[in-house]
Design a protein around this motif. Structure first.
Motif, PDB file in Angstrom:
ATOM      1  N   ALA A 112      51.513  48.656  34.878  1.00 56.19           N
ATOM      2  CA  ALA A 112      50.861  50.172  35.629  1.00 56.19           C
ATOM      3  C   ALA A 112      50.260  49.342  36.774  1.00 56.19           C
ATOM      4  O   ALA A 112      50.006  50.715  37.530  1.00 56.19           O
ATOM      5  N   GLY A 113      50.877  48.650  37.394  1.00 57.92           N
ATOM      6  CA  GLY A 113      50.289  48.204  39.043  1.00 57.92           C
ATOM      7  C   GLY A 113      49.293  48.130  39.186  1.00 57.92           C
ATOM      8  O   GLY A 113      48.055  47.069  40.158  1.00 57.92           O
ATOM      9  N   VAL A 114      48.050  47.214  38.034  1.00 57.54           N
ATOM     10  CA  VAL A 114      47.342  46.592  38.113  1.00 57.54           C
ATOM     11  C   VAL A 114      47.568  45.113  38.812  1.00 57.54           C
ATOM     12  O   VAL A 114      48.011  44.498  38.064  1.00 57.54           O
ATOM     13  N   ARG A 115      46.713  44.375  39.455  1.00 57.87           N
ATOM     14  CA  ARG A 115      46.669  43.651  40.150  1.00 57.87           C
ATOM     15  C   ARG A 115      45.477  42.568  40.004  1.00 57.87           C
ATOM     16  O   ARG A 115      45.614  41.159  41.125  1.00 57.87           O
ATOM     17  N   HIS A 116      44.583  43.353  39.547  1.00 58.80           N
ATOM     18  CA  HIS A 116      43.167  42.490  39.561  1.00 58.80           C
ATOM     19  C   HIS A 116      42.545  42.267  38.363  1.00 58.80           C
ATOM     20  O   HIS A 116      43.070  43.853  37.274  1.00 58.80           O
ATOM     21  N   ILE A 117      42.219  41.021  38.199  1.00 62.32           N
ATOM     22  CA  ILE A 117      41.782  40.977  36.258  1.00 62.32           C
ATOM     23  C   ILE A 117      40.068  40.498  36.586  1.00 62.32           C
ATOM     24  O   ILE A 117      40.067  39.383  37.453  1.00 62.32           O
ATOM     25  N   VAL A 118      39.444  40.536  35.628  1.00 57.09           N
ATOM     26  CA  VAL A 118      38.195  40.023  35.226  1.00 57.09           C
ATOM     27  C   VAL A 118      38.407  39.434  34.566  1.00 57.09           C
ATOM     28  O   VAL A 118      38.127  40.313  33.048  1.00 57.09           O
ATOM     29  N   ALA A 119      38.117  38.231  34.583  1.00 58.17           N
ATOM     30  CA  ALA A 119      39.065  37.719  33.238  1.00 58.17           C
ATOM     31  C   ALA A 119      37.830  36.527  32.183  1.00 58.17           C
ATOM     32  O   ALA A 119      36.637  35.970  33.534  1.00 58.17           O
ATOM     33  N   LEU A 120      37.052  36.887  31.278  1.00 58.22           N
ATOM     34  CA  LEU A 120      36.181  36.356  30.880  1.00 58.22           C
ATOM     35  C   LEU A 120      35.638  36.385  29.140  1.00 58.22           C
ATOM     36  O   LEU A 120      36.710  36.715  28.613  1.00 58.22           O
ATOM     37  N   ARG A 121      35.361  35.125  28.918  1.00 58.08           N
ATOM     38  CA  ARG A 121      35.091  34.841  27.248  1.00 58.08           C
ATOM     39  C   ARG A 121      35.407  35.681  26.679  1.00 58.08           C
ATOM     40  O   ARG A 121      35.980  36.265  25.959  1.00 58.08           O
ATOM     41  N   GLU A 144      40.693  29.042  29.878  1.00 63.95           N
ATOM     42  CA  GLU A 144      42.214  28.953  29.590  1.00 63.95           C
ATOM     43  C   GLU A 144      42.738  30.496  29.422  1.00 63.95           C
ATOM     44  O   GLU A 144      43.872  30.514  29.417  1.00 63.95           O
ATOM     45  N   LEU A 145      41.696  31.210  29.367  1.00 61.20           N
ATOM     46  CA  LEU A 145      42.111  32.709  29.332  1.00 61.20           C
ATOM     47  C   LEU A 145      42.469  32.925  31.263  1.00 61.20           C
ATOM     48  O   LEU A 145      43.976  33.796  30.877  1.00 61.20           O
ATOM     49  N   VAL A 146      42.469  32.642  32.088  1.00 59.33           N
ATOM     50  CA  VAL A 146      42.424  31.950  33.362  1.00 59.33           C
ATOM     51  C   VAL A 146      43.542  31.421  33.882  1.00 59.33           C
ATOM     52  O   VAL A 146      45.190  31.979  34.468  1.00 59.33           O
ATOM     53  N   ALA A 147      44.420  30.521  33.162  1.00 62.19           N
ATOM     54  CA  ALA A 147      45.286  29.816  33.255  1.00 62.19           C
ATOM     55  C   ALA A 147      46.149  30.582  32.826  1.00 62.19           C
ATOM     56  O   ALA A 147      47.882  30.615  33.046  1.00 62.19           O
ATOM     57  N   GLY A 148      46.258  30.907  31.542  1.00 60.94           N
ATOM     58  CA  GLY A 148      47.215  31.844  31.286  1.00 60.94           C
ATOM     59  C   GLY A 148      48.106  33.138  31.690  1.00 60.94           C
ATOM     60  O   GLY A 148      48.564  33.218  31.609  1.00 60.94           O
ATOM     61  N   LEU A 149      46.689  34.073  31.880  1.00 61.85           N
ATOM     62  CA  LEU A 149      47.140  34.924  33.259  1.00 61.85           C
ATOM     63  C   LEU A 149      48.005  34.710  34.493  1.00 61.85           C
ATOM     64  O   LEU A 149      48.765  35.658  34.452  1.00 61.85           O
ATOM     65  N   LYS A 150      47.212  33.434  35.126  1.00 63.66           N
ATOM     66  CA  LYS A 150      48.315  33.355  36.421  1.00 63.66           C
ATOM     67  C   LYS A 150      49.317  32.757  35.795  1.00 63.66           C
ATOM     68  O   LYS A 150      50.220  32.943  37.024  1.00 63.66           O
ATOM     69  N   ALA A 151      49.837  32.096  34.828  1.00 65.13           N
ATOM     70  CA  ALA A 151      51.248  31.512  34.363  1.00 65.13           C
ATOM     71  C   ALA A 151      52.056  32.695  34.615  1.00 65.13           C
ATOM     72  O   ALA A 151      53.436  32.747  34.433  1.00 65.13           O
ATOM     73  N   ASP A 156      44.802  38.783  41.101  1.00 65.74           N
ATOM     74  CA  ASP A 156      43.537  38.265  41.785  1.00 65.74           C
ATOM     75  C   ASP A 156      42.987  38.199  40.324  1.00 65.74           C
ATOM     76  O   ASP A 156      42.651  39.431  39.983  1.00 65.74           O
ATOM     77  N   ILE A 157      41.510  37.307  39.773  1.00 65.42           N
ATOM     78  CA  ILE A 157      41.048  37.375  39.110  1.00 65.42           C
ATOM     79  C   ILE A 157      39.884  37.031  39.449  1.00 65.42           C
ATOM     80  O   ILE A 157      39.821  35.810  40.669  1.00 65.42           O
ATOM     81  N   LYS A 182      36.825  27.124  35.478  1.00 65.73           N
ATOM     82  CA  LYS A 182      37.197  28.688  35.596  1.00 65.73           C
ATOM     83  C   LYS A 182      38.426  29.240  37.277  1.00 65.73           C
ATOM     84  O   LYS A 182      38.679  29.532  37.310  1.00 65.73           O
ATOM     85  N   LEU A 183      37.702  28.108  37.912  1.00 65.26           N
ATOM     86  CA  LEU A 183      37.940  28.693  39.585  1.00 65.26           C
ATOM     87  C   LEU A 183      39.317  27.605  39.929  1.00 65.26           C
ATOM     88  O   LEU A 183      40.368  28.345  40.451  1.00 65.26           O
ATOM     89  N   ASP A 184      38.738  26.741  39.413  1.00 70.48           N
ATOM     90  CA  ASP A 184      39.977  25.697  39.625  1.00 70.48           C
ATOM     91  C   ASP A 184      41.428  25.651  38.630  1.00 70.48           C
ATOM     92  O   ASP A 184      42.660  25.890  38.724  1.00 70.48           O
ATOM     93  N   ALA A 185      41.418  27.182  37.400  1.00 71.03           N
ATOM     94  CA  ALA A 185      42.517  27.565  37.020  1.00 71.03           C
ATOM     95  C   ALA A 185      43.075  28.341  37.643  1.00 71.03           C
ATOM     96  O   ALA A 185      43.933  28.743  36.937  1.00 71.03           O
ATOM     97  N   GLY A 186      42.363  29.137  38.936  1.00 67.89           N
ATOM     98  CA  GLY A 186      43.379  29.991  38.974  1.00 67.89           C
ATOM     99  C   GLY A 186      42.153  31.745  39.843  1.00 67.89           C
ATOM    100  O   GLY A 186      43.107  31.834  40.752  1.00 67.89           O
ATOM    101  N   ALA A 187      40.799  31.549  39.755  1.00 73.29           N
ATOM    102  CA  ALA A 187      40.117  32.618  39.926  1.00 73.29           C
ATOM    103  C   ALA A 187      40.343  32.439  41.376  1.00 73.29           C
ATOM    104  O   ALA A 187      39.919  31.636  41.659  1.00 73.29           O
TER     105      ALA A 187
END
Length: 310
Positions: A112-121, A144-151, A156-157, A182-187
């Motif tokens: 849908a063109g969304v490139r930014h996610i706010v990843a939360l438990r 873990e969610l951040v790492a999964g989304l970045k993979a 942009d998280i 969370k930041l080290d995972a790619g946020a």
């Protein structure tokens, strides 16, 4: 009785308002929640229309407890993509969803063109009695969610930060370690929980920097629309004594309360600005007036940083 002259302060400060002369060198973002009714949807889009000319870096859309607003969140984000030039950030949580389900939702956002996610438990599902229970095939935490989304995609998280410690954290140190994971995972950045003590926020920044965290940590600002509700929600958030006094007897007076809330939040932002903060995230509760007024007081003007229009 003879008239007694009151003390007088000469010089430029005497007649200079607190917010005078600010250059508007700030960045802003706004949070909205998905509407439940047609009336609430109209209110949401009125807020988006009013705030869009301020050129926010992004606008985020929340995700209800237990994933309860999943479809409405997606619908709101999709409409922002198709009907505005704003950059939407979709909230996504680990609650009540497998990794495969989250991957499907993330794919839908990407397409849908969304490139930014706010990843939360995410907040625990009501069915789990207020205790977070990971889905058997899901992510155990936000890192873990951040790492999964970045993979999956190069999103942009943004993630959450807690200047006064997450209520479930074992300690302040453990909470800070979790933020670093969370930041080290790619946020890319963190957005704080609502706070009313600027000292708590600045102390948190110092601790984060000492822990090796260099990513931006945006202050989450929410003008008080209901002080009684703030009292109920403030399990780990300091409510300063001056604030209790300021809102005394206003719970049943929405008009004056809104004015006082705008003054209090604007003063908080001005003091954060004096401390070097230039990036603010506003929890709007789908209302534009107070956030817009605060941005105006901080020198931001419609059209000067125009990243979108509704």
């Amino acid at each position: 009785m003879p008239q007694t002259n009151s003390p007088r302060k000469d010089g430029p400060q005497a007649d200079t308002p607190l917010f005078a002369g600010l250059p508007g060198d700030i960045a802003v973002s706004f949070e909205f929640f998905p509407p439940k009714t047609e009336k609430m949807e109209a209110q949401l889009w009125d807020a988006i229309t009013q705030l869009a000319p301020l050129g926010p870096n992004f606008v985020s859309v929340t995700y209800g407890a237990g994933g309860s607003t999943r479809e409405r969140t997606h619908g709101t984000v999709a409409r922002i993509v198709t009907e505005t030039d704003l950059v939407p950030a979709a909230h996504l949580t680990c609650v009540a969803a497998s990794k495969a389900e989250i991957a499907e939702i993330a794919d839908q956002y990407w397409q849908a063109g969304v490139r930014h996610i706010v990843a939360l438990r995410g907040d625990p599902s009501p069915a789990d009695n207020g205790i977070f229970v990971p889905h058997p095939q899901g992510y155990a935490n936000a890192a873990e969610l951040v790492a999964g989304l970045k993979a999956q995609h190069d999103f942009d998280i943004s993630v959450a930060a807690y200047p006064e410690v997450h209520p479930e954290a074992a300690s302040a140190e453990a909470d800070l370690d979790n933020l670093k994971r969370k930041l080290d995972a790619g946020a890319t950045r963190a957005i704080t929980q609502v706070f009313f003590s600027n000292d708590a926020y600045f102390r948190f920044l110092d601790r984060a920097l000492a822990a090796g965290i260099a990513a931006p940590i945006l202050p989450g600002i929410m003008p008080v629309t209901n002080f009684a509700a703030i009292r109920r929600m403030s399990a780990n958030t300091e409510i300063p004594g001056w604030m209790e006094s300021m809102f005394e007897d206003l719970d049943e007076r929405p008009g004056p309360r809104a004015l006082v809330a705008a003054v209090a939040a604007a003063d908080q932002c001005r003091r954060l600005y004096d401390g070097g903060v230039r990036d603010f995230h506003f929890y709007t509760l789908n209302r534009a007036e107070q956030a817009y007024a605060i941005c105006q007081l901080l020198g931001l003007r419609a059209g000067r940083n125009d990243k979108g229009s509704a």
